[in-house]
Design an enzyme around this catalytic site. Structure first.
Site, PDB file in Angstrom:
ATOM      1  N   HIS A   1      46.127  40.579  47.092  1.00 25.15           N
ATOM      2  CA  HIS A   1      46.726  39.393  47.404  1.00 25.15           C
ATOM      3  C   HIS A   1      47.658  39.191  46.329  1.00 25.15           C
ATOM      4  O   HIS A   1      47.701  37.916  45.889  1.00 25.15           O
ATOM      5  CB  HIS A   1      45.814  38.306  47.833  1.00 25.15           C
ATOM      6  CG  HIS A   1      44.767  37.844  46.634  1.00 25.15           C
ATOM      7  ND1 HIS A   1      43.320  37.742  46.874  1.00 25.15           N
ATOM      8  CD2 HIS A   1      45.023  37.989  45.518  1.00 25.15           C
ATOM      9  CE1 HIS A   1      42.881  37.551  45.614  1.00 25.15           C
ATOM     10  NE2 HIS A   1      43.552  37.736  44.839  1.00 25.15           N
TER      11      HIS A   1
ATOM     12  N   HIS B   1      42.721  30.829  42.166  1.00 22.04           N
ATOM     13  CA  HIS B   1      43.162  31.126  40.832  1.00 22.04           C
ATOM     14  C   HIS B   1      43.516  29.806  40.037  1.00 22.04           C
ATOM     15  O   HIS B   1      44.774  29.517  39.758  1.00 22.04           O
ATOM     16  CB  HIS B   1      44.397  32.035  40.838  1.00 22.04           C
ATOM     17  CG  HIS B   1      44.323  33.177  41.634  1.00 22.04           C
ATOM     18  ND1 HIS B   1      44.300  33.168  43.070  1.00 22.04           N
ATOM     19  CD2 HIS B   1      44.045  34.512  41.487  1.00 22.04           C
ATOM     20  CE1 HIS B   1      43.988  34.579  43.654  1.00 22.04           C
ATOM     21  NE2 HIS B   1      44.020  35.385  42.410  1.00 22.04           N
TER      22      HIS B   1
ATOM     23  N   HIS C   1      43.057  46.304  38.627  1.00 20.27           N
ATOM     24  CA  HIS C   1      44.366  45.743  37.965  1.00 20.27           C
ATOM     25  C   HIS C   1      43.480  45.200  36.698  1.00 20.27           C
ATOM     26  O   HIS C   1      42.522  44.555  36.932  1.00 20.27           O
ATOM     27  CB  HIS C   1      45.260  44.940  38.581  1.00 20.27           C
ATOM     28  CG  HIS C   1      44.794  43.636  39.137  1.00 20.27           C
ATOM     29  ND1 HIS C   1      43.682  43.788  40.188  1.00 20.27           N
ATOM     30  CD2 HIS C   1      45.034  42.366  39.135  1.00 20.27           C
ATOM     31  CE1 HIS C   1      43.197  42.331  40.561  1.00 20.27           C
ATOM     32  NE2 HIS C   1      44.086  41.563  39.930  1.00 20.27           N
TER      33      HIS C   1
ATOM     34  N   GLU D   1      37.727  41.636  41.788  1.00 19.77           N
ATOM     35  CA  GLU D   1      37.860  40.876  42.924  1.00 19.77           C
ATOM     36  C   GLU D   1      37.594  41.755  44.267  1.00 19.77           C
ATOM     37  O   GLU D   1      37.313  41.191  45.274  1.00 19.77           O
ATOM     38  CB  GLU D   1      39.471  40.665  42.966  1.00 19.77           C
ATOM     39  CG  GLU D   1      39.899  39.417  42.188  1.00 19.77           C
ATOM     40  CD  GLU D   1      41.605  39.425  42.258  1.00 19.77           C
ATOM     41  OE1 GLU D   1      41.792  38.174  41.520  1.00 19.77           O
ATOM     42  OE2 GLU D   1      42.225  40.238  43.013  1.00 19.77           O
TER      43      GLU D   1
END
Lengths: 147, 279
Positions: free
Chosen positions: B12, B59, B193, B240
């Site tokens: 995302h 976030h 990441h 995530e």
């Protein structure tokens, strides 16, 4: 990657992720240290707060119970230092957004390379896992500058 | 009864949303990624979901460190896009599905998953970028959404297994919902990441490809992977990926892989997508 703030020693028993290099896990110890700092960053989600911060950065920070180091790291935009002082990247990035910076520019600053170099590293497949799994690993290879 | 018609796992990345919002899909940097997701868009057009249950993380937008729910379910009729510091994304408001969301909340809590129930919240790129990945730039999103917000920022995130079991509980609840809704479930975030620190920019394509394999054929095994393996191997933000386990848990034991793609980079991340149907 120039910051004068050393990596904090956790106020808890050692954990298995402590030997991951260049990584600040947002656990309870870290979160406790950075609460006020991260909540300041969060406040920049609101336009009125962005305007107030823009008008008087130092005065705006008075509303948050920051340590002297945290306050200075905010004013200096010491992106790596902010993490070492309890910041979390999703929060500190609010300050970077305020400055008009991209995540790649901040990533470059935190890892001590130029933004163009960082961007090219990503295009070339990212920072490799080899040599970057453990602190000991990293000592064995100049992994930080590897592309 | 309502039925789960499939599952999608997707990154995302906010830069993907920005590329769509600012019409950069034809720029050389973005063309390879958008070519790879074209089959996802085609599948979704055919599948015509009435509602998507989207497992995503906030976030520092709707939730802050003031209150950190591990699993939160949005039961509102509407969820506006959040201001993440740039002003809100210029995308349509997200329409909720209160009857299904309340049914899920009640069913899950009685099934011993202690959900936080949210009547008012904005939704950030974690939820709206997957909608853009599927639907591009419509005037209105063509389906309703049940937001399922997972804490993956404050350590520890729920374990992969807890997410997998939550997915199974969601499946039981959807199967009992007295409607004829076609329900698509999404797990979002990842892939490998790391945004923070001296190791920023980390990508581990081998980890990602193994994850894509195992989520299809060995979800129970993947669910047992401990957090430190994700943090070390997939980067601090790669954790995530546990949210994809929620999606996988809601599908049958045996699934058919319709499409997968892996692309490096989108911004600072390794980007993955997978479309699964019950076999």
């Amino acid at each position: 990657m120039t910051t004068k703030y050393p990596r904090a020693t956790p106020d808890r028993a050692p954990r298995d992720y402590d030997d991951i290099p260049g990584t600040y896990v947002m656990d309870g110890d870290h979160s406790r240290r950075g609460y006020a700092l991260n909540m300041f960053c969060m406040s920049l989600n609101q336009e009125a707060n962005r305007d107030a911060f823009r008008a008087d950065e130092s005065g705006y920070l008075d509303a948050y119970a920051l340590t002297d180091d945290q306050r200075e790291a905010v004013l200096q935009r010491d992106w790596l230092g902010l993490l070492r002082l309890g910041g979390n990247i999703y929060y500190t990035f609010k300050l970077a957004i305020f400055d008009g910076l991209s995540m790649q520019q901040v990533g470059a600053s935190m890892s001590g390379i130029e933004a163009e170099e960082f961007q090219q590293m990503m295009i070339d497949g990212g920072r490799p896992i080899e040599g970057n799994r453990t602190i000991a690993d990293r000592g064995a290879a100049p992994a930080q500058e590897q592309h | 009864m309502a039925q789960i018609i499939g599952g999608i796992g997707t990154s995302h990345v906010p830069a993907v949303g920005a590329a769509i919002d600012h019409n950069k899909q034809n720029e050389p940097y973005w063309v390879p990624y958008f070519e790879k997701i074209a089959p996802v868009r085609a599948w979704v057009r055919e599948a015509k979901p009435d509602v998507c249950i989207i497992a995503y993380n906030d976030h520092a937008s709707a939730f802050s460190l003031a209150l950190i729910p591990t699993f939160a379910i949005g039961v509102a009729a509407t969820f506006p896009p959040a201001d993440e510091g740039y002003g809100p994304r210029q995308v349509p408001d997200v329409a909720g599905h209160p009857p299904l969301a309340w049914h899920l909340a009640e069913s899950l809590i009685l099934d011993e998953f202690d959900m936080t129930i949210v009547n008012e919240m904005s939704v950030d790129h974690g939820l709206t970028v997957p909608l853009s990945v599927m639907f591009d730039q419509p005037e209105e999103w063509p389906c309703k959404v049940v937001p399922l917000c997972v804490n993956v920022i404050q350590y520890p995130a729920p374990t992969g297994n807890r997410c997998y079991q939550l997915g199974k509980a969601i499946r039981r609840a959807v199967d009992e919902f007295p409607g004829d809704e076609r329900v698509l479930i999404l797990g979002t975030g990842g892939m490998s990441h790391q945004l923070q620190g001296e190791r920023a920019g980390l990508v581990n394509a081998d980890f990602d490809l193994s994850f894509l394999d195992r989520i299809v054929t060995d979800p129970g095994g993947q669910a047992a992977v401990p957090h430190t393996d994700y943090l070390r191997e997939a980067g601090s933000e790669g954790i995530e990926l546990v949210m994809w386990m929620i999606m996988r848990g809601a599908l049958d034991e045996q699934v058919r892989e319709v499409h997968r793609a892996h692309h490096v980079p989108t911004s600072n991340t390794s980007n993955g997508v997978i479309v699964l149907e019950n076999a």
